[in-house]
Design a protein around this motif. Structure first.
Motif, PDB file in Angstrom:
ATOM      1  N   ASP A 203       0.788  -1.241   0.000  1.00  0.00           N
ATOM      2  CA  ASP A 203       0.000   0.000   0.000  1.00  0.00           C
ATOM      3  C   ASP A 203       0.809   1.274   0.000  1.00  0.00           C
ATOM      4  OD1 ASP A 203      -2.473  -1.407   2.264  1.00  0.00           O
ATOM      5  OD2 ASP A 203      -2.096  -1.713   0.145  1.00  0.00           O
ATOM      6  N   GLY A 239      -7.754  -1.020 -10.131  1.00  0.00           N
ATOM      7  CA  GLY A 239      -7.961  -1.444  -8.748  1.00  0.00           C
ATOM      8  C   GLY A 239      -6.653  -1.593  -7.994  1.00  0.00           C
ATOM      9  N   GLY A 240      -6.698  -2.345  -6.927  1.00  0.00           N
ATOM     10  CA  GLY A 240      -5.493  -2.480  -6.114  1.00  0.00           C
ATOM     11  C   GLY A 240      -5.506  -1.447  -5.007  1.00  0.00           C
ATOM     12  N   SER A 241      -4.469  -1.422  -4.206  1.00  0.00           N
ATOM     13  CA  SER A 241      -4.473  -0.552  -3.031  1.00  0.00           C
ATOM     14  C   SER A 241      -4.564   0.916  -3.418  1.00  0.00           C
ATOM     15  CB  SER A 241      -3.232  -0.797  -2.181  1.00  0.00           C
ATOM     16  OG  SER A 241      -2.184  -1.233  -2.978  1.00  0.00           O
ATOM     17  N   GLY A 242      -5.072   1.707  -2.485  1.00  0.00           N
ATOM     18  CA  GLY A 242      -5.311   3.118  -2.762  1.00  0.00           C
ATOM     19  C   GLY A 242      -4.033   3.927  -2.843  1.00  0.00           C
ATOM     20  N   LEU A 243      -4.075   5.012  -3.615  1.00  0.00           N
ATOM     21  CA  LEU A 243      -2.933   5.912  -3.735  1.00  0.00           C
ATOM     22  C   LEU A 243      -3.370   7.322  -3.397  1.00  0.00           C
ATOM     23  CD1 LEU A 243      -1.131   5.048  -7.079  1.00  0.00           C
ATOM     24  CD2 LEU A 243      -0.294   4.651  -4.809  1.00  0.00           C
ATOM     25  N   LEU A 248       0.727  10.025  -6.669  1.00  0.00           N
ATOM     26  CA  LEU A 248       0.457  10.110  -8.095  1.00  0.00           C
ATOM     27  C   LEU A 248       1.402  11.106  -8.740  1.00  0.00           C
ATOM     28  CD1 LEU A 248      -3.349  10.166  -8.841  1.00  0.00           C
ATOM     29  CD2 LEU A 248      -1.666   8.607  -9.703  1.00  0.00           C
TER      30      LEU A 248
END
Lengths: 276, 235
Positions: A203, A239-243, A248
């Motif tokens: 994450d 998708g996948g863990s949040g950033l 970014l």
């Protein structure tokens, strides 16, 4: 002993390296694998290229054929990309209809072509409403060691720059197309979209250009496609863990440097090609 | 008796004004959600955003094929059926996006060697389809009682040729826009779970859209909370 640890606890094995800010193959977190590109190797295709990102190998062949323009856009041609992930490249794929990963990759390449306007479809039109070029772009993966999207985008771009289309004139009396194979011209490639892929670990940590092992251990992936003006053609994060927005931003800056690296490589390759 | 529960809400602040690049207002279309409307799936939801409507059904945790089973977590499958025609490559790509988003929030480790199937049917498409699919999937997962670490929502932003930001665009606005960005955000920290974009835009515009989407997602999450509160307070 390290090999045993790697088999039993692959994630812990990786974490040990990531703590020291490096990866098992010796790369830094923001370093790409050695990129090599070879163009024009397929004689039967109108344009071709071979790209190697470390061990990941993708070959792109472009064939141009005639077709009728679509009825709702009579002055446009077609560009049809297809990514083929065959059983040759990885044990995960079986022969038969394209699996999910191949379809997602094909859709991604189609989106990149559409969004970045790398080729204006109007350039492919020969006679409005009657005849246009259809460019079939076949991207075949020969060896899948992660980061297939970056390799495909680069291969496609290099192949586009290599495509030579013969001159076509429509004979007025017979209304047939006459192809002059002696007079060929290059395609007008307007922009240079370059893809940069990241894998998200635990994450928080972002690593660039993941290998297949890293992709399997990652909690998420992110692909940024940028052109030379710093404009983004595609931000693909399935998708996948949040950033967070700050992370970014880091990705964007890395993508900008990668674009410069790739552009330099391509310019060198094309300069070294002997004019036909 | 647990019948179908319907909740509607009008969320329209600064009605009709398109937000400028500096101050994004929240002009999401009217949305509505109906849960538990199908009897066979373990959970179902229908989400409406303006005229866009998606019906979602969730089966799970259920039996999984041995070839697809994962030893330590649940296998998530998503099927997206378009309104007309057979599912094609674009649907496969969207299924992958929705599936990976769900995988990030669903606590699969609590149900190893099982499968959780989400089936989405597009009922009508009037813009912002992917965001509506994500919202319907989330509501259906909640209805099915699948354990999740957070809720998620989908928000679509469109950038027109002047650089104006439009949230939740209609089909016409999407077509005329220079770029359309769809984000999935989680409810805990508003982090970016999924993003897919169409068209060309700059880095600064991306950050603006992301900020606007995060602000808009608050309204969506408030709507989720209200509709669930209303549902569970009745019984």
């Amino acid at each position: 002993m390290a090999a045993g640890f790697k088999t039993v606890e692959p994630l812990e094995y990786y974490r040990r390296f990531l703590k020291e800010n490096c990866r098992p193959d010796g790369r830094e977190l923001g370093e790409f694998r050695t990129t090599t590109v070879n163009i024009g190797s397929i004689g039967t295709a109108d344009g071709s290229s071979l790209v190697k990102l470390g061990n990941t190998t993708v070959i792109c062949g472009i064939k141009a054929e005639f077709g009728a323009p679509p009825t709702d856009a009579p002055d446009k041609g077609y560009v049809v990309p297809n990514v083929d992930l065959s059983p040759l490249c990885s044990w995960r794929f079986r022969s038969g209809p394209p699996g999910e990963e191949a379809q997602v990759a094909s859709q991604f390449i189609a989106d990149v072509i559409e969004n970045s306007q790398v080729i204006q479809k109007e350039d492919l039109c020969i006679s409005p409403g009657k005849l246009a070029w259809v460019l079939y772009c076949d991207l075949i993966c020969l060896n899948h060691d992660g980061n297939i999207l970056d390799a495909c985008t680069f291969a496609l771009l290099a192949a586009f720059k290599n495509v030579q289309l013969p001159e076509v004139t429509i004979n007025e009396e017979t209304a047939l197309a006459e192809v002059n194979l002696k007079k060929k011209s290059y395609l007008n490639v307007r922009t240079h979209p370059v893809a940069t892929s990241f894998a998200v670990f635990d994450d928080t940590l972002l690593i660039v250009d993941p290998t297949e092992e890293e992709e399997n251990l990652a909690t998420g992936t992110l692909t940024v496609v940028m052109d030379e003006e710093g404009k983004l053609c595609c931000l693909h994060k399935p998708g996948g863990s949040g950033l967070t927005a700050a992370k970014l931003q880091d990705c964007m800056s890395r993508a900008v440097t990668r674009h410069k690296e790739v552009k330099k490589l391509m310019d060198e390759v094309f300069k070294s090609m002997k004019p036909k | 008796m647990e019948g179908a529960t319907q909740t509607e809400t009008k969320i329209r602040a600064e009605s009709g004004i398109e937000s400028g690049p500096r101050g994004p207002g929240c002009s999401l279309r009217h949305f509505a959600c109906e849960q538990n409307l199908l009897s066979r799936p373990d959970g179902s939801a229908s989400f409406l955003q303006g005229d866009t409507s998606v019906l979602a059904g969730v089966y799970g945790p259920a039996e999984v094929k041995v070839s697809k089973e994962i030893f330590n977590k649940a296998t998530l499958e998503v099927t997206l059926r378009p309104k007309i025609g057979l599912p094609g490559v674009a649907e496969k790509s969207r299924e992958r996006l929705i599936r990976n988003t769900c995988e990030a929030v669903v606590l699969g480790a609590l149900h190893p060697r099982t499968s959780i199937t989400v089936v989405l049917q597009v009922v009508s498409d009037a813009g912002s389809l992917l965001a509506c699919c994500l919202n319907a999937a989330c509501m259906a997962l909640v209805d099915a009682g699948v354990p999740m670490r957070a809720l998620f929502c989908g928000v679509t932003c469109a950038l027109d040729s002047d650089g104006n930001l439009l949230l939740d665009p209609t089909a016409k606005q999407e077509k005329e826009a220079r770029a359309v960005l769809t984000f999935a955000l989680d409810s805990v920290e508003r982090k970016l779970l999924m993003s897919t974009t169409k068209g060309l835009y700059s880095d600064a515009e991306l950050q603006q859209c992301l900020a606007a989407a995060q602000a808009a997602s608050q309204h969506v999450f408030r709507f989720y909370r209200e509709s669930l509160q209303r549902r569970y307070s009745k019984s």
